[in-house]
Design an enzyme around this catalytic site. Structure first.
Site, PDB file in Angstrom:
ATOM      1  N   LYS A   1       0.726  -0.858  -0.077  1.00 43.01           N
ATOM      2  CA  LYS A   1       0.127  -0.070   0.219  1.00 43.01           C
ATOM      3  C   LYS A   1       1.051   1.396  -0.038  1.00 43.01           C
ATOM      4  O   LYS A   1       0.579   2.228  -0.977  1.00 43.01           O
ATOM      5  CB  LYS A   1      -1.134  -0.422   1.639  1.00 43.01           C
ATOM      6  CG  LYS A   1      -2.539   1.143   0.865  1.00 43.01           C
ATOM      7  CD  LYS A   1      -2.648   1.594   2.789  1.00 43.01           C
ATOM      8  CE  LYS A   1      -3.832  -0.037   3.012  1.00 43.01           C
ATOM      9  NZ  LYS A   1      -5.076   0.304   2.121  1.00 43.01           N
TER      10      LYS A   1
ATOM     11  N   ARG B   1      -2.904   2.889   8.757  1.00 42.77           N
ATOM     12  CA  ARG B   1      -3.275   1.830   8.080  1.00 42.77           C
ATOM     13  C   ARG B   1      -2.311   0.449   8.109  1.00 42.77           C
ATOM     14  O   ARG B   1      -1.148   0.823   8.155  1.00 42.77           O
ATOM     15  CB  ARG B   1      -4.093   1.402   6.837  1.00 42.77           C
ATOM     16  CG  ARG B   1      -5.431   2.513   6.268  1.00 42.77           C
ATOM     17  CD  ARG B   1      -5.507   2.512   5.545  1.00 42.77           C
ATOM     18  NE  ARG B   1      -7.139   2.935   4.842  1.00 42.77           N
ATOM     19  CZ  ARG B   1      -7.331   4.157   4.490  1.00 42.77           C
ATOM     20  NH1 ARG B   1      -6.044   5.079   4.626  1.00 42.77           N
ATOM     21  NH2 ARG B   1      -8.420   4.573   4.435  1.00 42.77           N
TER      22      ARG B   1
ATOM     23  N   GLY C   1      -7.187 -10.108   7.878  1.00 45.90           N
ATOM     24  CA  GLY C   1      -6.275 -10.604   9.171  1.00 45.90           C
ATOM     25  C   GLY C   1      -5.675  -9.859   9.868  1.00 45.90           C
ATOM     26  O   GLY C   1      -6.057  -9.963  10.782  1.00 45.90           O
TER      27      GLY C   1
ATOM     28  N   MET D   1      -4.627  -5.977  11.530  1.00 39.80           N
ATOM     29  CA  MET D   1      -5.470  -4.754  11.577  1.00 39.80           C
ATOM     30  C   MET D   1      -6.067  -4.318  11.204  1.00 39.80           C
ATOM     31  O   MET D   1      -5.734  -3.990   9.586  1.00 39.80           O
ATOM     32  CB  MET D   1      -4.524  -3.289  12.125  1.00 39.80           C
ATOM     33  CG  MET D   1      -5.112  -2.304  13.241  1.00 39.80           C
ATOM     34  SD  MET D   1      -4.712  -0.848  13.934  1.00 39.80           S
ATOM     35  CE  MET D   1      -4.662  -0.375  12.387  1.00 39.80           C
TER      36      MET D   1
ATOM     37  N   ARG E   1      -3.791  -1.236  -6.227  1.00 41.01           N
ATOM     38  CA  ARG E   1      -2.559  -2.269  -6.508  1.00 41.01           C
ATOM     39  C   ARG E   1      -3.571  -3.462  -7.586  1.00 41.01           C
ATOM     40  O   ARG E   1      -4.615  -3.508  -7.551  1.00 41.01           O
ATOM     41  CB  ARG E   1      -3.373  -3.188  -4.810  1.00 41.01           C
ATOM     42  CG  ARG E   1      -4.187  -3.521  -4.531  1.00 41.01           C
ATOM     43  CD  ARG E   1      -4.502  -4.182  -2.754  1.00 41.01           C
ATOM     44  NE  ARG E   1      -6.045  -3.887  -2.662  1.00 41.01           N
ATOM     45  CZ  ARG E   1      -6.661  -4.800  -1.625  1.00 41.01           C
ATOM     46  NH1 ARG E   1      -5.772  -4.911  -0.604  1.00 41.01           N
ATOM     47  NH2 ARG E   1      -7.712  -4.794  -1.397  1.00 41.01           N
TER      48      ARG E   1
ATOM     49  N   HIS F   1      -5.742 -45.914  -3.816  1.00 42.87           N
ATOM     50  CA  HIS F   1      -6.543 -45.742  -5.036  1.00 42.87           C
ATOM     51  C   HIS F   1      -7.090 -44.592  -5.548  1.00 42.87           C
ATOM     52  O   HIS F   1      -8.018 -44.772  -6.670  1.00 42.87           O
ATOM     53  CB  HIS F   1      -7.001 -47.374  -5.143  1.00 42.87           C
ATOM     54  CG  HIS F   1      -7.794 -47.895  -6.621  1.00 42.87           C
ATOM     55  ND1 HIS F   1      -9.321 -48.086  -6.935  1.00 42.87           N
ATOM     56  CD2 HIS F   1      -7.107 -48.513  -7.564  1.00 42.87           C
ATOM     57  CE1 HIS F   1      -9.337 -48.572  -7.978  1.00 42.87           C
ATOM     58  NE2 HIS F   1      -8.625 -48.645  -8.492  1.00 42.87           N
TER      59      HIS F   1
ATOM     60  N   SER G   1      12.236 -43.680 -14.152  1.00 46.14           N
ATOM     61  CA  SER G   1      11.361 -43.101 -13.949  1.00 46.14           C
ATOM     62  C   SER G   1      10.609 -43.052 -11.943  1.00 46.14           C
ATOM     63  O   SER G   1      10.743 -44.485 -11.843  1.00 46.14           O
ATOM     64  CB  SER G   1      10.392 -43.284 -14.367  1.00 46.14           C
ATOM     65  OG  SER G   1       8.743 -42.431 -14.316  1.00 46.14           O
TER      66      SER G   1
ATOM     67  N   CYS H   1       7.009 -40.344 -12.475  1.00 50.87           N
ATOM     68  CA  CYS H   1       6.131 -40.622 -12.148  1.00 50.87           C
ATOM     69  C   CYS H   1       4.796 -40.843 -11.453  1.00 50.87           C
ATOM     70  O   CYS H   1       3.506 -41.093 -11.697  1.00 50.87           O
ATOM     71  CB  CYS H   1       5.769 -41.573 -13.507  1.00 50.87           C
ATOM     72  SG  CYS H   1       6.081 -43.462 -13.341  1.00 50.87           S
TER      73      CYS H   1
ATOM     74  N   TYR I   1      10.941 -35.195 -17.925  1.00 54.80           N
ATOM     75  CA  TYR I   1       9.828 -34.914 -17.664  1.00 54.80           C
ATOM     76  C   TYR I   1       9.521 -35.252 -16.483  1.00 54.80           C
ATOM     77  O   TYR I   1       9.776 -36.114 -15.376  1.00 54.80           O
ATOM     78  CB  TYR I   1       9.061 -36.110 -19.113  1.00 54.80           C
ATOM     79  CG  TYR I   1       9.346 -37.579 -18.766  1.00 54.80           C
ATOM     80  CD1 TYR I   1       8.654 -38.255 -18.073  1.00 54.80           C
ATOM     81  CD2 TYR I   1      11.015 -38.570 -19.809  1.00 54.80           C
ATOM     82  CE1 TYR I   1       8.274 -39.159 -18.117  1.00 54.80           C
ATOM     83  CE2 TYR I   1      10.676 -39.215 -18.924  1.00 54.80           C
ATOM     84  CZ  TYR I   1       9.425 -40.040 -18.452  1.00 54.80           C
ATOM     85  OH  TYR I   1       9.942 -40.967 -18.049  1.00 54.80           O
TER      86      TYR I   1
HETATM   87  C1  PEP Z   1       4.487 -44.538  -7.844  1.00 56.59           C
HETATM   88  O1  PEP Z   1       4.984 -45.137  -7.144  1.00 56.59           O
HETATM   89  O2  PEP Z   1       5.500 -43.505  -7.948  1.00 56.59           O
HETATM   90  C2  PEP Z   1       4.006 -44.707  -8.544  1.00 56.59           C
HETATM   91  C3  PEP Z   1       3.956 -44.308  -9.792  1.00 56.59           C
HETATM   92  O3  PEP Z   1       3.716 -46.619  -8.778  1.00 56.59           O
HETATM   93  P1  PEP Z   1       2.544 -46.775  -7.825  1.00 56.59           P
HETATM   94  O4  PEP Z   1       1.393 -45.498  -7.760  1.00 56.59           O
HETATM   95  O5  PEP Z   1       1.281 -47.227  -8.763  1.00 56.59           O
HETATM   96  O6  PEP Z   1       2.692 -47.960  -6.832  1.00 56.59           O
END
Ligand code: PEP
Ligand code: MG
Length: 877
Positions: free
Chosen positions: A25, A94, A103, A105, A338, A454, A770, A837, A857
């Site tokens: 501000k 202020r 949150g 004053m 702002r 899952h 991976s 992954c 990646y």
């Molecule tokens: C992992 O363990 O990160 C993975 C990609 O395999 P999953 O989640 O199938 O165990």
């Protein structure tokens, strides 16, 4: 040391780039003054003073002298005197941190008034009502925010007064009533604090400055900082500014506005104002403000000036501005500017439009878009106007909102969906068997399981909302009801879930389905131009693969083949394979699975033509493919009560024996992953045969197929050596047989600490790595990914962990193993391709980490691909 910076009246000392010192501000008030925009003059006390004050419980030497000097300067510029009885200078006080922080004053207005100066103000303005109205407002704000007296105490006295006089609105109170209120308010202050209201203006000011600094550490502010990752050590600045009045009659007013529409991003001036009012009246919602467009008629000159200013401000800051202004008897003053908060849709539109307008470059546009905002645009959300009856909260496991009738089994979900009903599948936890029902449901709610359970993983893959690990509810399947607090919700009742917040809501809530705009495509294209990190997807079906392609995935980083084992016609064959007692019997079941798998892979290769497809060989423990013990027992009892033939009863008994045999105390640390391949090579052989046959088939049709075969859960290089030999043997045989050469690769997942620690040896056998960060997180912490939801909230509450490590990569622990794995891996194979992954592959901070440590990646569920593209671009800028 300079602690105080003046602004206004050609004496401005600060500027916009000094946000760290002056707060947002203060820096912007200085910048506006520098631009020649009319701001009421004032001064800013720096954030450094706050930090030191909170540390030492005292002000740095020289501060009070600097404040007094600034007041003298202010008196000169404004032509009034602070604490004077004839011509009093009144100020506002202020807070103002580096980023705006609700949150802390609130504001104190009209500071400097007392029993004597109120008379001076009344005389000078020839408006005693205005003077006493200002005084009672000051007493309320000072009492509330500086002295900590409940606002209600003042509000109550005010309502009583209005009631006694038979009026509705504050502005209907006459001067005598206001005078009486002033006396009453002073008594409230004395009664609540045991001290008289301080009449001395300088004392009022110093107490207010104290209160602002202390408000940095009040509970609301601390909570806000935690939620928004704002460092505790920043501190706040204090802004002391001469008052201007929007409540001096019909030629005065006050308002707030945005330079573009903060909801849609459209380029139009948007906001509201009130005639004859002070700032807090607009916020308080007592009177209904008017749309800003009508100000043009009401006060044409001020409006024209306001238009010029907002355009100037937007061009100067090169971003959408959120402004506050006051008009005092026809004269316009700017109180604040702002960068405006905006919805995800608006953020994207404004960024794209501003590039087209030449205001910003593409990189700036990219940095203006929070990667996580994109997620919101791809899923339905709850109408923000709706009132919600939240009955429980679980983990926000997969974003978006859904409405449907409660069902408790996957089977029932499928049936109901087939008859056209929208359903929410509510389960204690889901298993691969529930896939069909999950697919049929609008959304999924589970009692147990974490961010990589899952249910969470599969829902994210499907782009469906999921609330997981909602331990506040309990299900009684037999009775067809679940309870949440005092609420009982029956099968068939409507509920709504919000997978972005974890809320479970009773009844149907209205949803808003966002459209994927052209601007989103444009900014994602820009993101692709700057990022260097590849973005792939986790997908196990041709459909998911093609959705991910649409979202810009450059290949598949993880195809979980176990998800292919659950189709209605497959599960009996899979069970036959598991029940087999000899290798020959197992092989004869696998022969039946082969053509099905071949078809699966062909479909996926087709959808991803030309891009790499990483296929992981079977990973989960085999018991997951068998019915659970209770189900089998129920079946057995049913058969026995029906006097079914002995052979059928024996069959179920055999299944139960097998369930017993395969039962493990810790299945996630058990007989799974490459351990299956080592003990039952024929399973992997079948899968490899199917992969290479499908690849040969499509290659013959002229397609470019890039298969990458991935071995899960390696901990020792010898596991990889053994499994790899089998893979090469089968692949070579198939290629020889089909007379086609496939350029396939063999790699491994790094998802156990030992694999990361011995990556130099493993790399010699692998074409790629991976990181399976779900299992790597599980095994690094020793937290079961399916059960950790029970205690993780407490860990976050107690600040042991900042985030759920299954959602946001733990960079200092798991990340350290990743770094070791990369360094060691590339030390023996410099061109080793490495990705990630686990579920972290679509989480922005984890993606940015991946870029930094040199991954090639990331791979994530289809709907998170755009998020990862944007995060990867942020990382590269
Ligand atoms: C992992 O363990 O990160 C993975 C990609 O395999 P999953 O989640 O199938 O165990
Ligand atoms: Mg894993």
């Amino acid at each position: 040391n300079k602690f105080v910076y003046f602004f206004g009246g050609n004496k401005t000392e600060g500027k916009n780039s000094m946000k760290e010192l002056l707060g947002g501000k203060g820096a912007n008030l200085a910048e506006m003054a520098n631009l020649g925009i009319p701001v009421p003059p004032g001064f800013t006390i720096t954030t450094e003073v706050c930090v030191q004050y909170l540390k030492d419980k005292d002000y740095p030497k020289g501060l009070l002298e600097q404040v007094d000097a600034a007041i003298v300067k202010l008196e000169e510029v404004v032509g009034k005197k602070f604490g004077d009885n004839e011509n009093p200078l009144l100020v506002s006080v202020r807070s103002g941190a580096r980023v705006s922080m609700p949150g802390m004053m609130d504001t104190v207005l009209n500071l400097g008034l007392n029993d004597a100066s109120v008379l001076g103000l009344a005389k000078n303005t020839e408006n005693p009502r205005f003077a006493y109205d200002s005084y009672r407002r000051f007493l309320t704000m000072f009492g509330d925010v500086v002295l900590g007296i409940e606002h209600d105490k003042f509000e109550h006295a005010l309502s009583e007064k209005k009631h006694a006089l038979g009026v509705k609105l504050d502005n209907e109170l006459g001067v005598n009533a206001l005078k009486e209120l002033v006396e009453q308010f002073k008594l409230i202050i004395e009664h609540e604090t045991g001290k008289q209201f301080p009449q001395d203006a300088r004392t009022q000011l110093l107490m207010s400055i104290d209160a602002v600094f202390q408000s940095w550490n009040n509970q609301r502010a601390i909570t806000y900082r935690k939620l928004n990752n704002i460092p505790m050590e920043w501190g706040t600045a204090v802004n002391v500014q001469s008052m201007v009045y929007g409540n001096m009659g019909e030629t005065s007013g006050t308002g707030v506005a945005f330079t573009r529409d903060p909801a849609t991003g459209h380029k139009r001036f948007y906001g509201e104002y009130l005639i004859n009012a002070q700032g807090e009246d607009v916020v308080a919602g007592i009177r209904t403000p008017r749309p800003i467009s009508t100000l043009k008629e009401a006060m044409p000159i001020a409006f024209k000036q306001l238009e010029e200013i907002y355009i100037k401000l937007e061009n100067h800051f090169r971003d959408m501005q959120d402004i506050e202004f006051t008009i005092e008897q026809g004269t316009l003053y700017m109180l604040q500017t702002r960068n405006g908060k905006r919805t995800a849709a608006a953020a994207i539109k404004i960024a794209a439009d501003m590039v087209a307008e030449g205001l910003i470059d593409k990189k700036t546009a990219i940095l203006r878009i929070e990667p996580n905002q994109i997620d919101k645009l791809l899923h339905p959300m709850i109408d923000p106007q709706a009132t919600l009856q939240v009955v429980a909260t679980g983990l926000p496991a997969s974003p978006g909102a859904a409405v449907g009738k409660v069902v408790f089994t996957a089977e029932h979900a499928e049936q109901m969906a087939e008859s056209g009903a929208k359903v929410i599948l509510v389960r204690t936890e889901t298993s691969p068997e529930d896939i069909g029902g999950m697919n049929a449901a609008e959304g999924i709610l589970t009692v147990r399981g974490g961010m990589t359970s899952h249910a969470a993983v599969v829902a994210r893959g499907m782009g469906k909302p999921c609330v997981a690990g909602c331990g506040e509810i309990s299900i009684d399947i037999k009775k067809g009801v679940f309870s949440a607090g005092s609420c009982s919700i029956h099968e068939g009742d409507y509920i709504s879930i919000d997978g972005s917040t974890g809320h479970v809501i009773v009844g149907k809530v209205p949803l808003i389905t966002p459209e994927v705009s052209g601007e989103l495509k444009t900014v994602l294209k820009w993101a692709d131009e700057v990022r260097t990190l590849g973005v792939r997807t986790n997908a196990d079906t041709p459909y998911d693969a093609s959705v991910a392609r649409e979202f810009g995935a450059e290949g598949i980083g993880l195809c979980r083949t176990e998800h292919m084992f659950f189709g209605e016609e497959r599960i009996p064959v899979v069970r036959e394979m598991i029940m087999a007692e000899t290798e020959a019997a197992r092989r004869s079941a696998l022969v039946k699975l082969l053509p099905m798998q071949r078809e699966d892979f062909a479909g996926i290769f087709h959808a991803m033509e030309g891009y790499p497809v990483t296929i992981r060989l079977l990973d989960p423990p085999l018991h997951e493919f068998l019915p659970n013990h209770e189900e089998a027992l129920e079946k057995l009892m049913e058969l026995e009560s029906k006097d079914a033939p002995e052979s059928e009863i024996n069959k179920v008994k055999k299944v139960m024996e097998r369930i017993e045999f395969l039962k493990e105390i810790n299945p996630m640390l058990g007989f799974r992953g490459c351990r299956l391949g080592v003990v039952y090579p024929e399973i992997y052989e079948m899968q490899v045969q199917a992969i290479i046959e499908a690849a040969c088939e499509l290659t013959k049709e002229g397609m470019t197929i890039v298969p990458e075969i991935m071995i899960p859960l390696i901990s020792h290089v010898k596991e990889l050596q053994i499994v790899k030999q089998q893979v090469v043997k089968v692949a070579s045989a198939v290629m020889a047989d089909k007379d086609v050469k496939i350029n396939y690769k063999i790699g491994t997942m790094i998802e156990l600490p030992r694999a990361a620690l011995t990556a130099d040896k493993i790399a010699l056998e692998a074409d790629f790595f991976s990181f399976g960060t779900n299992d790597l997180t599980q095994t690094t912490f020793g937290f079961s990914r399916d059960d950790a939801a029970k205690f993780l909230p407490a860990y976050i509450e107690k600040s042991i962990l900042e985030h759920d490590p299954f959602a946001v990569l733990d960079q200092s622990g798991v990340g350290e193993l990743i770094k070791i794995g990369i360094d060691k891996g590339r030390s023996t194979k410099s061109d080793l391709k490495i990705g990630i992954c686990g579920e972290h592959g679509g989480e922005p901070s984890s993606v940015i980490f991946g870029h930094k440590v040199g991954l090639n990646y990331v791979s994530c569920s289809p709907f998170r691909v755009p998020v990862a593209r944007m995060a990867a671009a942020h990382a590269a800028i």
